[in-house]
Each structure stands twice: as structure tokens, then as C-alpha cells.
Design an enzyme around this catalytic site. Structure first.
Site, PDB file in Angstrom:
ATOM      1  N   GLY A   1     -25.886 -10.502 -20.545  1.00  0.00           N
ATOM      2  CA  GLY A   1     -27.282 -10.912 -20.572  1.00  0.00           C
ATOM      3  C   GLY A   1     -28.233  -9.734 -20.588  1.00  0.00           C
TER       4      GLY A   1
ATOM      5  N   ILE B   1     -27.828   1.173 -12.999  1.00  0.00           N
ATOM      6  CA  ILE B   1     -28.173  -0.055 -12.284  1.00  0.00           C
ATOM      7  C   ILE B   1     -29.679  -0.268 -12.405  1.00  0.00           C
ATOM      8  CG2 ILE B   1     -28.214  -1.170 -10.022  1.00  0.00           C
ATOM      9  CD1 ILE B   1     -25.393  -0.930 -11.351  1.00  0.00           C
TER      10      ILE B   1
ATOM     11  N   GLY C   1     -22.335  -9.020 -13.609  1.00  0.00           N
ATOM     12  CA  GLY C   1     -22.183 -10.381 -13.096  1.00  0.00           C
ATOM     13  C   GLY C   1     -20.749 -10.782 -12.814  1.00  0.00           C
ATOM     14  N   GLU C   2     -19.807 -10.145 -13.473  1.00  0.00           N
ATOM     15  CA  GLU C   2     -18.437 -10.640 -13.378  1.00  0.00           C
ATOM     16  C   GLU C   2     -17.451  -9.647 -12.782  1.00  0.00           C
ATOM     17  OE1 GLU C   2     -17.766 -13.634 -16.874  1.00  0.00           O
ATOM     18  OE2 GLU C   2     -19.260 -12.204 -17.482  1.00  0.00           O
TER      19      GLU C   2
ATOM     20  N   GLY D   1     -22.622  -4.584 -17.713  1.00  0.00           N
ATOM     21  CA  GLY D   1     -22.777  -5.866 -17.040  1.00  0.00           C
ATOM     22  C   GLY D   1     -22.284  -5.805 -15.606  1.00  0.00           C
TER      23      GLY D   1
ATOM     24  N   PHE E   1     -21.757 -19.834 -13.459  1.00  0.00           N
ATOM     25  CA  PHE E   1     -20.487 -19.099 -13.442  1.00  0.00           C
ATOM     26  C   PHE E   1     -19.680 -19.386 -14.694  1.00  0.00           C
ATOM     27  CE2 PHE E   1     -21.396 -20.123  -8.876  1.00  0.00           C
ATOM     28  CZ  PHE E   1     -21.906 -18.881  -8.545  1.00  0.00           C
TER      29      PHE E   1
END
Ligand code: MOS
Length: 675
Positions: free
Chosen positions: A493, A565, A640-641, A638, A225
Site C-alpha cells: 500500500g 520507516i 504490514g505483514e 512494506g 488481514f
């Protein structure tokens, strides 16, 4: 697609940093930390420790090691006797077992001349200053238009201050490293890291070695994280301890040590001032942030940067000011900036909706900008309105009673809330190679799979490019000897690595079977100027116990527009993982600062509460089909966040709707609600 390393993980074959083995049996280093937040180390006495069993070596700030770079004071271990935060490493011992090392560390006597410490962040802190810039290189302050005039002309106004506490990342795998030196002076570090290439570079710089003499290996990582996004002191300690002991050394931080040595999210004090005309259109926006950094390290979180992206307004001001405190430096924690910033902005938008007598979904739609408000750049794609509409439809928002505190079911009050989400969609240079091996394909890139499924996503991206099935593709990552790559950070990433993987695979196809290789540095540098962000809308339902003040969240729905996605299973997991972390932020997460002792209190998972299964009921994430040709070859943003951004506001807004109480200080605990 199932994760390619799933069987390795569930059978225990997947090796995490602490489980790795070196050529020789490893010894164990254990840190000695300052119990004082400010002072000068007078003596470090190892006499008793040397009488303990298994003791092999000692490291101390009274006998400083030779290091290369001290640019990050938290990594320049044992180079100063000045203590600037409680928990600072002042010494370490190395012993044959972890238990012996821990016992010997406890026997080390440290005497410190104690100075006055300052650990309390406050809006009137006399040392507040404006940093040169905030992360990641953004201006600390921006302004356009006349905010005062916009507020004066407004029919509805909000001027409120929100506070958020220190939050800790708490990944499941504690930080650990195994370091070993070979006879030629080359260093290998098995580290729990989000980015082997950058970790290698930093370790080399701190130790004064050429990067080619250092190798970081990190095949599996149990979350980070952000706390493993940049090199942490445990990796340097392992390297120094291995040099001192003349054999490989392991360092495994305890959960309590992690609270002081792996970073945290800065607490914030955020004043948000909004004005709107009679139709609900914003006339002025101001977002003024106070946050903290350390005495010797500047970390400037970009808390108000999200406000520059969100809503159209003829006048806008965003500012950040920092106080240097006797605390460890704050660091990266999931959506640094956007997470606390969107909590404040989206809570204030809800307050403005109430003040203007408008539905909060409608208020946001009315303030949808044509171009990015602060920069004037066109958006590469922006589907916030579509997310809000789709979310409202799925959630059953229509017909929501605008008045707070009216719906009661026995002892429970119920309410619903909405908030927007956003996070930048960027990419960074990476390299990759692709080759044919044993009738299949091997793709190599120094990416990191921190539990997100990056290895699986890259396998799919490579297979699609090569026109083959995923089971014929093997992705090798987690090793700094592989082609240099960006880290698992900034939700970049997959976009960064995928760009290189696609290009390397295309190169392989062109060369018909030799080696394919790629470097995306030029592609990234040539990326045209668009405002690139993912967006989302989050809807929450809460029940509040009128007797105890307990808040339950029976429903949480996120609708996201995040480009293409790559893998539905992995994406859903990222979205609902972020939303779950946002739920924890809203209701329970927070690390107390003890002003008398000058340090963190609640340094374990028994006291620092994160959301667990029983706290998370119906949490769902869906996404819109979004095509964006300005991003990267995959068309992905992205994921992830963004899921954590906005969640706390949606829950706080629902708590207000349920109770009529606006708690502007996270987390929203029973005590605050009952008060
Ligand atoms: Mo994430 S906080 O960008 O590693």
C-alpha cells in the site's frame, strides 16, 4: 503523528460500511447457506418465508440471476445448484429489518441430494496435483543443484514434517456492504474493502456492467488481514438483493458466516529436509508443501516461496501440491505463503542447529547468501545478519544454554527461541492527483485505510514532498471514483500509493499551483531487477507450566530491516500487531474441520482463540536504519505483514528449548505438550 481520523473514530463519526445511509431506507438481505458439503439442490421453498413479516424479495439458485462473469465461482451467486462446500450460498431473502430477514431466512426450506464429501487434507491424498503456478504468479516448483547428493554428503541432517491448521482472518469489523441502484442503472456499493478500485472492477465484471457504472466507497475499514483484499460474496449479494428488492440493501455477515464466506488460510503439510556440513553450511534444502484448494476455485498459496529467498545452499528444491476438497476456497491471510512457510523453515533451521551443535543465530549467519539463492539476483538491501546481531544484543541471547529442558522455576520451564522473518518489498501502479484548495492541499487517491494509518502516512508523505506541514494536507481516499490505485495488500500500500502521491505533489510544484497528477505505471514497469525483500529477526522467551502444559510468552522482540520507516508510531503498531498474530498462530489459532459434517467447527471468537491482552506481555519491535534507493521515492519497504512471519517458529523453538519437546503441529496447545 496522531492519526488524522482519530477524533472521527473515537467520537463515532467515522462511518463503516454497515453504518452508511442511502437515499432511501435500506432493506436487509440475509443469506441461506448449504448445510451440506457436496450435493445437488433439489428444491428451495420460500412459502413459509413469504408468510413472515417484512419479507420483500427472494433469491435462489433455482432461479439463477443473469450475471456477467463466473470466473470466480464463489462470486457467481445462485448460478449453480451444485454444492461444493458447506456454507455455500444457495438462497437469500430480503426483508425490511435485519431481524425479519434473519427470521425469514431461517424459514426457507432447502432440500439437497447429498453426495459423498471429501474435506480432509492429507499428504497421501490421491488427488494431489501441482498447480501451473502459485500466488502471485510464482513457479509452483523450483530446483537447482543436486539435493540428494547434498544430503548424502551432509554431516547433519533434518527431515521433518510440520502441519498448520486452517486459520481465519477475523478482522474486528465484520464484512458488510450497502448497495443501491439509481434510476439510470448505476450501482453504488459501500463496502468494507482493502481496495476500492479492484473491488469496483470485480463487482462490475461479476454483474456484467461497465466499470464506470459502479462506484465503491469505503472511507473506513476495521481490518481485513487479506479477507477484504478481494471482493467477497456479501458485496455481490447486496447488489443482487438491491436489484431484486428495488431499494438499497444492506448485508452484514455474522462472525459465524465470515468463517465460510470471507476466506481463510489453507492448512499445510510441509516437509523440510536440510543438510549441513561440519561447519554448519547448508549442503541441501528441500521444502515440499501440500495444501488445499476448493473444488471449483484454485487458490495456490506460495508457502515454500520464502525458502527461495533465505539461505545459501548449493542445492535447493521447493514444491507445492494441492488437493481439491469440498471446502470454501482458501484466500489471502496476512503474509500468505511466508507465514506458514517461515514457520516450517525456521523451525527446521532450529532443529538443524541442534543437530549440528551450533547456536541458531550463528547457524543463520553462516548461511547468509550473497545473492538471492533461487534467482541469483542481487538484493536491493538485505540486513538479516544485522537484525540477528542487534536482536541477540537487545534480547540478551549471549550465554544461552544450548541444551533444552534444563531451566526450571518452580512449576515453570523456561526457554528462548529465535527465528528469521522475511516478506517481499514490492510496489504496483497507482495514480494520484494533488491540488491547492482553500490555502491548503488536497491529495486524491483510491487507496484504502484498513486501520493501518494509511491516510496518516500518505498525509506525511505529501507534506514532506510539498514542503508544508501535515495539517495543511488533506488526503482523500477510499472511493473508486478517485484516481485508480493499488489495494492495501501484499504490504504494498504505502510503497505503491506513496510513489504516486510523491509524483503528483512534485507535478503540482512544477506546475505552480494548477493540478498535479501522476501515474506510476511506467515507473513500476521500469523498476530494475533486484531481489527486494524486508527482513527481520524475532526472539521469544516462553514459560511452560509442567502441570498444565500452558505456554506463556513473557517476552517477544522483533528487529526489522524494512527500509525507511515513514511513521514510527504506525510502524511499531504494524510490527507488534503482526507479531501478536504470530503468537496467536503459535499457541491458539486453528479452525477444526468436522469430517462427518464436512464443515468448519469453532466458528466464533469464543472458540477460535486469538491472542488478547492477557496473552501478550512484553512485545517490542525495533528497526534498523536502512537506506535502499532501489525501492521507491520514499525508500520504504512494506511493514504490514513481515511481523507475523517467523513469530510462530521463534515461539515453537523457545518451547522446545524450555521443554525438550518439539511440537510440529500448530497450534502448540497444552494437550499436545502434555502428551
Ligand atoms: Mo494482505 S493478506 O496481502 O491483504
Amino acid at each position: 503523528m496522531n492519526r488524522v481520523e482519530a477524533v472521527d473514530k473515537v467520537t463515532g463519526r467515522a462511518m463503516y460500511a454497515y453504518e452508511q445511509r442511502a437515499d432511501q431506507a435500506a432493506a436487509y438481505a440475509y443469506p441461506v447457506q448449504s448445510a451440506t458439503a457436496s450435493g445437488h439442490v433439489r428444491t428451495v421453498n420460500f412459502a413459509a418465508a413469504w408468510h413472515m413479516p417484512g419479507m420483500l424479495a427472494a433469491l435462489s439458485c433455482t432461479d439463477p440471476p443473469e450475471l456477467g462473469s463466473a470466473e470466480d465461482p464463489e462470486l457467481a451467486l445462485f448460478t449453480t445448484r451444485e454444492i461444493s462446500y458447506r456454507g455455500q450460498l444457495v438462497a437469500a431473502v430480503v426483508a425490511d429489518t435485519l431481524e425479519n430477514a434473519r427470521a425469514a431466512a431461517a424459514a426457507v426450506l432447502v432440500t439437497i441430494d447429498r453426495h459423498q464429501h471429501d474435506v480432509r487434507l492429507r499428504a497421501d491424498h490421491p488427488g494431489l496435483y501441482t498447480p501451473d503456478q502459485v500466488n502471485p504468479g510464482l513457479p509452483a516448483a523450483t530446483s537447482y543443484g543436486d539435493v540428494a547428493a547434498g544430503l548424502a554428503a551432509a554431516a547433519a541432517r533434518v527431515d521433518v514434517t510440520y502441519t498448520t491448521p486452517v486459520q481465519h482472518n477475523n478482522p474486528m469489523e465484520p464484512h458488510a456492504a450497502l448497495a443501491s441502484w439509481d434510476a439510470g442503472g448505476n450501482l453504488t456499493v459501500y463496502d468494507s474493502t482493502q481496495g476500492p478500485s479492484f473491488d469496483r472492477d470485480t463487482i462490475a465484471r461479476v454483474l456484467g456492467l461497465p466499470p464506470g457504472r459502479v462506484r465503491v466507497i469505503s472511507p473506513h475499514v476495521g481490518g481485513g488481514f487479506g479477507s477484504k483484499g478481494t471482493t467477497r460474496p456479501h458485496a455481490i449479494l447486496a447488489a443482487l438483493a438491491a436489484r431484486a428488492a428495488g431499494r438499497p440493501v444492506k448485508v452484514a455477515l455474522t462472525r459465524q458466516q465470515m468463517f465460510e464466506l470471507t476466506g481463510y488460510r489453507t492448512p499445510t503439510i510441509q516437509r523440510v529436509t536440510l543438510g549441513a556440513d561440519t561447519s554448519g553450511r547448508l549442503t541441501a534444502v528441500a521444502h515440499d508443501v501440500v495444501e488445499q484448494t476448493a473444488i471449483r476455485t484454485e487458490f495456490a498459496e506460495q508457502t515454500a516461496a520464502c525458502t527461495r529467498v533465505m539461505y545459501a545452499s548449493p542445492a535447493m528444491r521447493t514444491t507445492h501440491r494441492l488437493a481439491r476438497l469440498n471446502m470454501p476456497a482458501p484466500s489471502w491471510m496476512r503474509a500468505p505463503g511466508e507465514t506458514p512457510g517461515m514457520y516450517a523453515l525456521e523451525s527446521a533451521m532450529d532443529e538443524l542447529a541442534c543437530a549440528a551443535g551450533l547456536d541458531p543465530v550463528e547457524l543463520r549467519i553462516r548461511n547468509e547468501p550473497v545473492t538471492e539463492p533461487d534467482s541469483g539476483l542481487p538484493f536491493s538491501s538485505r540486513n538479516l545478519v544485522a537484525c540477528l546481531r542487534e536482536g541477540a544484543r537487545r534480547f540478551g541471547w549471549d550465554g544461552r544454554d544450548p541444551c533444552p529442558g534444563l531451566r526450571r522455576d518452580g512449576r515453570w520451564l523456561t526457554g528462548t527461541g529465535v527465528a528469521a522473518s522475511t516478506y517481499p518489498a514490492r510496489r504496483q501502479p497507482s495514480r494520484a492527483t494533488a491540488l491547492v484548495l482553500d490555502g491548503g492541499f488536497v491529495v486524491r487517491i483510491a487507496a484504502a485505510d484498513v486501520g493501518t494509518g494509511a491516510r496518516t502516512a500518505l498525509t506525511q508523505i505529501a507534506a514532506e514532498t510539498l514542503g508544508t506541514s501535515p495539517d495543511r494536507v488533506q488526503v482523500e481516499l477510499g472511493d473508486s471514483d478517485l484516481p485508480r490505485a493499488w489495494l492495501a495488500g501484499g504490504s504494498m500500500g504505502t510503497a505503491s500509493w506513496g510513489s504516486a502521491v510523491v509524483k503528483a505533489c512534485e507535478d503540482l510544484l512544477k506546475n505552480e499551483g494548477a493540478l498535479g497528477s501522476a501515474d506510476t505505471a511506467e515507473d513500476v514497469a521500469a523498476d530494475s531487477s533486484f531481489a527486494r525483500h524486508a527482513f527481520g529477526a524475532q526472539f521469544a522467551e516462553v514459560h511452560v507450566d509442567t502441570g498444565t502444559g500452558e505456554v506463556r510468552v513473557p517476552r517477544l522482540l522483533g528487529v526489522f530491516a524494512a527500509g525507511r520507516i515513514i511513521d514510527a508510531t504506525l510502524a511499531r503498531s504494524q510490527f507488534i500487531g503482526g507479531m501478536t498474530m504470530g503468537l496467536g498462530m503459535a499457541l491458539m489459532e486453528g479452525t477444526f474441520v468436522d469430517e462427518a459434517q464436512g464443515g468448519f467447527v469453532r466458528k466464533d471468537l469464543a472458540q477460535y482463540h486469538i491472542a488478547t491482552c492477557a496473552d501478550v506481555q512484553d512485545v517490542d519491535a525495533v528497526w534498523l536504519e536502512e537506506t535502499d534507493s532501489h525501492l521507491n521515492p520514499m525508500g520504504s519497504k512494506g511493514i504490514g505483514e513481515i511481523g507475523i512471519t517467523g513469530t510462530a517458529a521463534a515461539i515453537g523453538n523457545a518451547v522446545y528449548h524450555a521443554t525438550g519437546r518439539r511440537i510440529r503441529d500448530l497450534p502448540i496447545t497444552p494437550a499436545k505438550l502434555l502428551a
